[in-house]
Design a protein around this motif. Structure first.
Motif, PDB file in Angstrom:
ATOM      1  N   GLU A 193      25.605  43.584  23.175  1.00 53.41           N
ATOM      2  CA  GLU A 193      25.307  44.113  24.506  1.00 53.41           C
ATOM      3  C   GLU A 193      26.046  43.359  25.600  1.00 53.41           C
ATOM      4  OE1 GLU A 193      21.111  44.109  24.957  1.00 53.41           O
ATOM      5  OE2 GLU A 193      20.752  45.621  23.391  1.00 53.41           O
ATOM      6  N   SER A 194      26.039  42.034  25.545  1.00 57.07           N
ATOM      7  CA  SER A 194      26.719  41.226  26.561  1.00 57.07           C
ATOM      8  C   SER A 194      27.447  40.086  25.861  1.00 57.07           C
ATOM      9  CB  SER A 194      25.718  40.665  27.574  1.00 57.07           C
ATOM     10  OG  SER A 194      24.754  39.861  26.922  1.00 57.07           O
ATOM     11  N   ASP A 196      29.319  36.257  26.199  1.00 62.18           N
ATOM     12  CA  ASP A 196      29.630  35.015  26.890  1.00 62.18           C
ATOM     13  C   ASP A 196      31.042  34.633  26.452  1.00 62.18           C
ATOM     14  OD1 ASP A 196      30.012  32.348  27.615  1.00 62.18           O
ATOM     15  OD2 ASP A 196      27.892  31.858  27.412  1.00 62.18           O
TER      16      ASP A 196
END
Length: 474
Positions: A193-194, A196
């Motif tokens: 989803e996201s 880093d």
């Protein structure tokens, strides 16, 4: 005139090295599969006995690990993200080996398992999607029924007391390897989803260092294990599923032999790590993932809700039709013919067996419905139900042909000349026929000696010896 082309055989005889590799790999996976089966049953018992169910939840959700590194995880989370990284590491080595030395090296030979695996993933996803579109369910779980669990499938074979000819076993293993590859891609693409980017960049740097050390021929587990843990931790914190680190490192290992080497580094490491994966990592994951509450109402709901019904139909119907259809179409359009010893019913039975989706299906189910504990549990129950139905159907189909399989396996393993190599691989070697001839000549001489001794003993028992009396005219 050019010589006529010999039609390529589907599921033809494996080369001897490939046969030995497949036998060794599946032997370990079979043992691991039985442990996986035991762990799954233990999880269901633990989670469904009222006096123990609370302790199952407490242990599964117990957190430990360095919080400062973002790794304060539950036991179940460690099993899914940590232990399964070992499983995917082995899968990465298997895939690399198939690409450089196995069936996937030859594009013509690779077409069959690749197309079968793709169809065996696309059709279950389509079945799930159609079921939920018609029933108004969630499409989030479309990837759940796409995975095949090779260890669980082999455990079923071991439990029901049947086996498969080496060509079908190799097909099942290669199919599972390709299946795992696409499952990894699905997890990476659809369940991230996201990201880093700093942590992901660190993981990439770690992978580059890992590759350079391998390239330079540096040895020592004390270097690679800590580096692997760092790469795994960075990959986990990046938001990309941590198991991707495992498969990436597996793919970097060299899987072809050089002069003076008996085994490649990849094969050597796989031989060391596979028992850890099959015997510990996957069973522990099953123990903390398969523990769902079951009741008559819960099992009835599996067939009542579109999400769970889609998983069951995807595994039982979609997998079977996808793999069988992909195999048949590949053979049809490449003008390949089925091996003389096999029938299409055998391929259908193996396709049904591939409907057993457990480890990766449970993992994808957790990712697809993350945050919805009730639906996650129901989807797990659907995976178990679909896998059991597929196992039962495969058992019936394989048992019908079991006598034929036993004869084929006996022919594959016969070693009349005691050379340590199955006779079927030596039929074109004149030395083999000379060895067999010498063996039979020795046996014939022994039988003649025994016959002479028996005849002498019989004559000795006749009073006066033969010919002393009654040799005149009647």
């Amino acid at each position: 005139m050019p010589a006529p082309r010999t039609p390529r055989k589907v599921f033809g005889r494996l080369s001897l090295p490939e046969r030995n590799y497949v036998a060794d790999a599946l032997r370990t996976e079979t043992v691991g599969g039985v442990l996986l089966l035991i762990a799954a049953v233990a999880a269901l018992v633990w989670a469904n006995i009222p006096a123990l169910s609370d302790s199952y939840e407490s242990v599964s959700h117990f957190h430990f690990g360095p919080q400062s590194l973002g790794l304060d995880l539950s036991v179940a989370h460690w099993a899914a993200d940590g232990l399964l990284a070992i499983f995917f590491f082995v899968a990465g080595i298997e895939l690399k080996r198939e690409l450089v030395a196995g069936d996937l090296k030859d594009p013509k030979a690779a077409a069959l398992p690749v197309v079968a695996a793709l169809c065996g993933m696309a059709v279950p996803a389509l079945v799930y999607t159609l079921t939920n579109t018609a029933g108004g369910g969630s499409l989030a779980g479309w990837a759940v029924p796409t995975a095949t669990d090779i260890a669980f499938a082999l455990a079923v074979l071991a439990v029901i007391g049947t086996s498969l000819p080496s060509a079908l076993r190799a097909f099942l293993l290669t199919l599972a390897v390709v299946d795992d590859l696409f499952a990894i891609l699905i997890i990476a693409v659809f369940f991230t989803e996201s990201i880093d980017f700093a942590a992901l960049g660190g993981a990439v740097v770690g992978l580059v260092v890992f590759w350079l050390l391998l390239r330079k021929g540096v040895r020592g587990w004390y270097l690679y294990v800590p580096l692997g843990l760092v790469i795994w931790g960075l990959m986990y914190n990046s938001g990309v599923h941590a198991t991707i680190a495992g498969v990436a490192m597996g793919l970097m290992l060299r899987c072809h032999t050089r002069e003076g080497e008996r085994h490649s580094p990849g094969e050597h490491i796989e031989h060391l790590v596979r028992p850890l994966s099959a015997g510990l990592a996957v069973p522990l994951f099953a123990l903390f993932s398969a523990g769902v509450a079951l009741s008559g109402g819960a099992l009835a709901d599996v067939f009542a809700k579109p999400e769970t019904l889609g998983v069951v139909l995807g595994l039982v119907v979609g997998k079977t039709l996808g793999i069988f259809g992909g195999t048949w179409l590949t053979a049809r359009f490449t003008r390949a013919s089925l091996s003389d010893d096999l029938e299409w019913a055998d391929v259908f039975a193996v396709a049904t067996l591939a409907g057993i989706g457990f480890t990766v299906s449970l993992l994808i189910g957790e990712l697809a419905f993350e945050g919805d504990a009730a639906m996650t549990g129901q989807v797990k129950a659907a995976v178990l139900t679909g896998s059991l139905i597929a196992a039962a159907l495969a058992t019936v189909l394989l048992k019908i042909r079991n006598a034929k399989y036993r004869k084929m396996i006996a022919d594959e393993e016969r070693d009349d000349d005691l050379s340590g190599v199955p006779d079927i691989y030596e039929e074109d070697d004149p030395a083999y026929h000379l060895r067999v001839a010498a063996i039979y000549e020795k046996k014939a001489a022994e039988h003649r000696r025994i016959a002479d001794e028996m005849e002498s003993a019989r004559l000795a028992e006749v009073p006066g010896g033969a010919g002393d009396e009654g040799d005149g005219p009647a």
